[in-house]
Motif scaffolding. Structure first.
Motif, PDB file in Angstrom:
ATOM      1  N   THR A 285      -8.176  -1.335  12.403  1.00  0.00           N
ATOM      2  CA  THR A 285      -7.162  -1.220  11.361  1.00  0.00           C
ATOM      3  C   THR A 285      -7.669  -0.288  10.266  1.00  0.00           C
ATOM      4  OG1 THR A 285      -6.347  -3.449  11.780  1.00  0.00           O
ATOM      5  CG2 THR A 285      -5.780  -2.465   9.660  1.00  0.00           C
ATOM      6  N   VAL A 286      -6.879   0.709   9.914  1.00  0.00           N
ATOM      7  CA  VAL A 286      -7.281   1.697   8.917  1.00  0.00           C
ATOM      8  C   VAL A 286      -6.236   1.726   7.808  1.00  0.00           C
ATOM      9  CG1 VAL A 286      -6.134   3.605  10.131  1.00  0.00           C
ATOM     10  CG2 VAL A 286      -8.032   4.093   8.597  1.00  0.00           C
ATOM     11  N   ASP A 287      -6.695   1.874   6.579  1.00  0.00           N
ATOM     12  CA  ASP A 287      -5.786   1.865   5.422  1.00  0.00           C
ATOM     13  C   ASP A 287      -5.356   3.262   5.009  1.00  0.00           C
ATOM     14  OD1 ASP A 287      -5.941  -1.061   4.804  1.00  0.00           O
ATOM     15  OD2 ASP A 287      -8.063  -0.566   4.539  1.00  0.00           O
ATOM     16  N   ILE A 288      -6.310   4.194   4.997  1.00  0.00           N
ATOM     17  CA  ILE A 288      -6.030   5.567   4.563  1.00  0.00           C
ATOM     18  C   ILE A 288      -6.502   6.541   5.632  1.00  0.00           C
ATOM     19  CG2 ILE A 288      -6.493   7.348   2.826  1.00  0.00           C
ATOM     20  CD1 ILE A 288      -7.082   5.169   0.806  1.00  0.00           C
ATOM     21  N   VAL A 289      -5.632   7.453   6.020  1.00  0.00           N
ATOM     22  CA  VAL A 289      -6.017   8.560   6.900  1.00  0.00           C
ATOM     23  C   VAL A 289      -5.869   9.855   6.120  1.00  0.00           C
ATOM     24  CG1 VAL A 289      -5.266   9.973   8.853  1.00  0.00           C
ATOM     25  CG2 VAL A 289      -5.588   7.519   9.157  1.00  0.00           C
TER      26      VAL A 289
ATOM     27  N   ALA B 117       0.201  -6.478  -0.558  1.00  0.00           N
ATOM     28  CA  ALA B 117       0.272  -6.762   0.873  1.00  0.00           C
ATOM     29  C   ALA B 117       0.969  -5.621   1.603  1.00  0.00           C
ATOM     30  CB  ALA B 117       1.014  -8.074   1.104  1.00  0.00           C
ATOM     31  N   ALA B 118       0.593  -5.409   2.855  1.00  0.00           N
ATOM     32  CA  ALA B 118       1.198  -4.356   3.659  1.00  0.00           C
ATOM     33  C   ALA B 118       2.667  -4.653   3.902  1.00  0.00           C
ATOM     34  CB  ALA B 118       0.463  -4.219   4.984  1.00  0.00           C
ATOM     35  N   ALA B 119       3.468  -3.594   3.895  1.00  0.00           N
ATOM     36  CA  ALA B 119       4.908  -3.764   4.108  1.00  0.00           C
ATOM     37  C   ALA B 119       5.228  -4.053   5.563  1.00  0.00           C
ATOM     38  CB  ALA B 119       5.647  -2.517   3.648  1.00  0.00           C
ATOM     39  N   ALA B 120       4.368  -3.617   6.479  1.00  0.00           N
ATOM     40  CA  ALA B 120       4.619  -3.821   7.912  1.00  0.00           C
ATOM     41  C   ALA B 120       3.312  -4.126   8.611  1.00  0.00           C
ATOM     42  CB  ALA B 120       5.265  -2.566   8.514  1.00  0.00           C
ATOM     43  N   PRO B 121       3.328  -4.959   9.643  1.00  0.00           N
ATOM     44  CA  PRO B 121       2.099  -5.271  10.389  1.00  0.00           C
ATOM     45  C   PRO B 121       1.681  -4.097  11.262  1.00  0.00           C
ATOM     46  CG  PRO B 121       3.989  -6.274  11.446  1.00  0.00           C
ATOM     47  CD  PRO B 121       4.511  -5.653  10.181  1.00  0.00           C
ATOM     48  N   GLY B 122       0.435  -4.104  11.682  1.00  0.00           N
ATOM     49  CA  GLY B 122      -0.047  -3.047  12.562  1.00  0.00           C
ATOM     50  C   GLY B 122      -1.427  -2.568  12.177  1.00  0.00           C
ATOM     51  N   ALA B 123      -1.941  -1.586  12.917  1.00  0.00           N
ATOM     52  CA  ALA B 123      -3.286  -1.073  12.676  1.00  0.00           C
ATOM     53  C   ALA B 123      -3.276   0.332  12.094  1.00  0.00           C
ATOM     54  CB  ALA B 123      -4.082  -1.071  13.982  1.00  0.00           C
ATOM     55  N   GLY B 124      -2.099   0.972  12.046  1.00  0.00           N
ATOM     56  CA  GLY B 124      -2.013   2.341  11.546  1.00  0.00           C
ATOM     57  C   GLY B 124      -2.183   2.417  10.041  1.00  0.00           C
ATOM     58  N   PRO B 125      -2.357   3.621   9.518  1.00  0.00           N
ATOM     59  CA  PRO B 125      -2.602   3.787   8.079  1.00  0.00           C
ATOM     60  C   PRO B 125      -1.372   3.479   7.234  1.00  0.00           C
ATOM     61  CG  PRO B 125      -2.248   5.919   9.098  1.00  0.00           C
ATOM     62  CD  PRO B 125      -2.309   4.922  10.221  1.00  0.00           C
ATOM     63  N   ARG B 126      -1.635   2.970   6.030  1.00  0.00           N
ATOM     64  CA  ARG B 126      -0.569   2.782   5.041  1.00  0.00           C
ATOM     65  C   ARG B 126      -0.434   4.025   4.171  1.00  0.00           C
ATOM     66  NH1 ARG B 126      -1.769  -2.676   1.916  1.00  0.00           N
ATOM     67  NH2 ARG B 126       0.196  -2.066   0.937  1.00  0.00           N
ATOM     68  N   ILE B 127      -1.538   4.762   4.043  1.00  0.00           N
ATOM     69  CA  ILE B 127      -1.558   5.986   3.244  1.00  0.00           C
ATOM     70  C   ILE B 127      -1.963   7.133   4.148  1.00  0.00           C
ATOM     71  CG2 ILE B 127      -2.439   7.099   1.156  1.00  0.00           C
ATOM     72  CD1 ILE B 127      -1.137   4.368   0.619  1.00  0.00           C
ATOM     73  N   LEU B 128      -1.194   8.232   4.124  1.00  0.00           N
ATOM     74  CA  LEU B 128      -1.531   9.434   4.891  1.00  0.00           C
ATOM     75  C   LEU B 128      -1.596  10.624   3.949  1.00  0.00           C
ATOM     76  CD1 LEU B 128      -1.992  11.042   7.499  1.00  0.00           C
ATOM     77  CD2 LEU B 128       0.506  11.192   7.737  1.00  0.00           C
ATOM     78  N   VAL B 129      -2.740  11.289   3.934  1.00  0.00           N
ATOM     79  CA  VAL B 129      -2.930  12.480   3.099  1.00  0.00           C
ATOM     80  C   VAL B 129      -3.176  13.669   4.024  1.00  0.00           C
ATOM     81  CG1 VAL B 129      -4.269  13.573   1.262  1.00  0.00           C
ATOM     82  CG2 VAL B 129      -3.976  11.077   1.277  1.00  0.00           C
TER      83      VAL B 129
ATOM     84  N   VAL C  75       3.107   3.947   7.750  1.00  0.00           N
ATOM     85  CA  VAL C  75       2.846   4.765   6.562  1.00  0.00           C
ATOM     86  C   VAL C  75       3.850   4.461   5.457  1.00  0.00           C
ATOM     87  CG1 VAL C  75       2.794   7.119   5.644  1.00  0.00           C
ATOM     88  CG2 VAL C  75       1.748   6.624   7.865  1.00  0.00           C
ATOM     89  N   GLU C  76       3.339   4.110   4.287  1.00  0.00           N
ATOM     90  CA  GLU C  76       4.169   3.834   3.114  1.00  0.00           C
ATOM     91  C   GLU C  76       4.156   4.996   2.130  1.00  0.00           C
ATOM     92  OE1 GLU C  76       2.731   0.268   1.291  1.00  0.00           O
ATOM     93  OE2 GLU C  76       2.333  -0.688   3.203  1.00  0.00           O
ATOM     94  N   LEU C  77       3.030   5.726   2.111  1.00  0.00           N
ATOM     95  CA  LEU C  77       2.863   6.825   1.161  1.00  0.00           C
ATOM     96  C   LEU C  77       2.333   8.047   1.897  1.00  0.00           C
ATOM     97  CD1 LEU C  77       2.747   7.941  -1.772  1.00  0.00           C
ATOM     98  CD2 LEU C  77       0.421   7.036  -1.913  1.00  0.00           C
ATOM     99  N   LEU C  78       3.075   9.151   1.811  1.00  0.00           N
ATOM    100  CA  LEU C  78       2.674  10.426   2.398  1.00  0.00           C
ATOM    101  C   LEU C  78       2.348  11.408   1.276  1.00  0.00           C
ATOM    102  CD1 LEU C  78       2.428  12.578   4.679  1.00  0.00           C
ATOM    103  CD2 LEU C  78       4.895  12.951   4.413  1.00  0.00           C
ATOM    104  N   VAL C  79       1.165  12.024   1.357  1.00  0.00           N
ATOM    105  CA  VAL C  79       0.745  13.015   0.365  1.00  0.00           C
ATOM    106  C   VAL C  79       0.511  14.340   1.067  1.00  0.00           C
ATOM    107  CG1 VAL C  79      -0.944  13.644  -1.399  1.00  0.00           C
ATOM    108  CG2 VAL C  79      -0.382  11.226  -1.017  1.00  0.00           C
ATOM    109  N   LEU C  80       1.182  15.377   0.600  1.00  0.00           N
ATOM    110  CA  LEU C  80       0.944  16.742   1.084  1.00  0.00           C
ATOM    111  C   LEU C  80       0.149  17.462   0.000  1.00  0.00           C
ATOM    112  CD1 LEU C  80       4.512  17.539   2.477  1.00  0.00           C
ATOM    113  CD2 LEU C  80       2.544  16.671   3.714  1.00  0.00           C
ATOM    114  N   ASP C  81      -1.141  17.602   0.212  1.00  0.00           N
ATOM    115  CA  ASP C  81      -2.018  18.199  -0.791  1.00  0.00           C
ATOM    116  C   ASP C  81      -2.186  19.689  -0.491  1.00  0.00           C
ATOM    117  OD1 ASP C  81      -3.738  18.526  -2.885  1.00  0.00           O
ATOM    118  OD2 ASP C  81      -5.457  17.573  -1.914  1.00  0.00           O
ATOM    119  N   GLU C  82      -1.950  20.518  -1.503  1.00  0.00           N
ATOM    120  CA  GLU C  82      -1.998  21.980  -1.354  1.00  0.00           C
ATOM    121  C   GLU C  82      -1.053  22.420  -0.238  1.00  0.00           C
ATOM    122  OE1 GLU C  82      -5.835  23.774  -1.395  1.00  0.00           O
ATOM    123  OE2 GLU C  82      -6.485  22.662  -3.161  1.00  0.00           O
TER     124      GLU C  82
END
Length: 274
Positions: free
Chosen positions: A123-127, A66-78, A148-155
């Motif tokens: 509502t979006v899960d991953i951006v 389950a999402a940690a917080a309500p809203g429409a923004g992404p839970r995962i940001l890459v 956002v619960e998880l932030l990924v900085l790729d390269e």
């Protein structure tokens, strides 16, 4: 070792088997359990090491809860340095998560803004985004990063090389401090190390040994042209060399590539612009 030992959900394991994944790569063996444990992570690995699955599979695991917080923004940001890589990551997310219900958005330059705004209106899960275009959306207030619960900085090294440091700092400032951060880079030294200090807390480091690369048989030459006409004659002479079957020509702009392609076709070559 198989994927079954990494702590992944059975739905993901079934999908991986259907995709032909049999054995995790070294970066996947090291990173997936570490990400699932919940701490921040710094990973030094080469392109082609399987790092995309190393962060996407745990990210998809997070979406099963389950999402940690309500809203429409992404839970995962890459964040990625280029549009091409962002599109690859989004495609991989849908491939690995084909058994899940989720919605993604890819925010990159060179693509219609209205289409991206349409995706963000739901509502979006991953951006997956490049820093510049995501900053544009932040300025428009069309994206909410408060969930956002998880932030990924790729390269991350490439993003800094391309001058995205200010955008990255602005983005990170809008994300909750209570998050998990994963940073993937070819190197963790220098400016990348300073960035890691700013965006991670007590991060675990995973440094994979570089594999020896086969030296290619390449000869380099520099040819100087007096003007555009001279440059055109030089290129024509090079391409008509009987030893050349295929050639890749880089130009400074998209328009120049299209114009050159048309010119080469007119000179009898088989050419196309990318």
């Amino acid at each position: 070792m198989s994927f079954t030992t990494l702590g992944l959900d059975s739905s993901l394991l079934t999908t991986l088997a259907a995709l032909g994944y049999t054995e995790p790569t070294p970066v996947q063996r090291e990173a997936i359990p570490a990400v699932l444990a919940g701490g921040d992570l710094l990973v030094s690995s080469q392109t082609g090491s399987g790092k995309t699955a190393a962060f996407l599979l745990p990210a998809l695991m997070r979406l099963l809860a389950a999402a940690a917080a309500p809203g429409a923004g992404p839970r995962i940001l890459v964040l990625t340095p280029t549009r091409e890589l962002a599109l690859q990551v989004q495609k991989a997310a849908h491939g690995y998560g084909s058994a899940q219900r989720m919605r993604t958005a890819c925010l990159v330059g060179g693509m219609p803004m209205w289409s991206q705004l349409k995706h963000l209106g739901k509502t979006v899960d991953i951006v997956v985004a490049t820093p510049g275009r995501l900053k544009d959306h932040m300025d428009r207030r069309s994206v909410d990063l408060g969930r956002v619960e998880l932030l990924v900085l790729d390269e991350a090294d490439r993003m800094l090389d391309m001058g995205f440091q200010e955008e990255i700092d602005a983005i990170v400032a809008r994300i909750p401090a209570r998050r998990q951060t994963l940073l993937f880079s070819a190197t963790l030294d220098g400016v990348v190390g300073k960035l890691a200090e700013r965006v991670t807390k007590n991060a675990k480091r995973i440094a994979l040994a570089r594999t020896a690369q086969k030296k290619l048989d390449i000869t380099q030459h520099a040819l100087f042209a007096d003007n555009e006409a001279h440059k055109g004659r030089l290129l024509d002479t090079l391409l008509r060399d009987t030893d050349i079957d295929q050639a890749l020509v880089f130009t400074g702009t998209k328009r120049a590539a299209e114009e050159l392609s048309i010119s080469l076709v007119g000179q009898g070559f088989t050419a196309g612009a990318l």
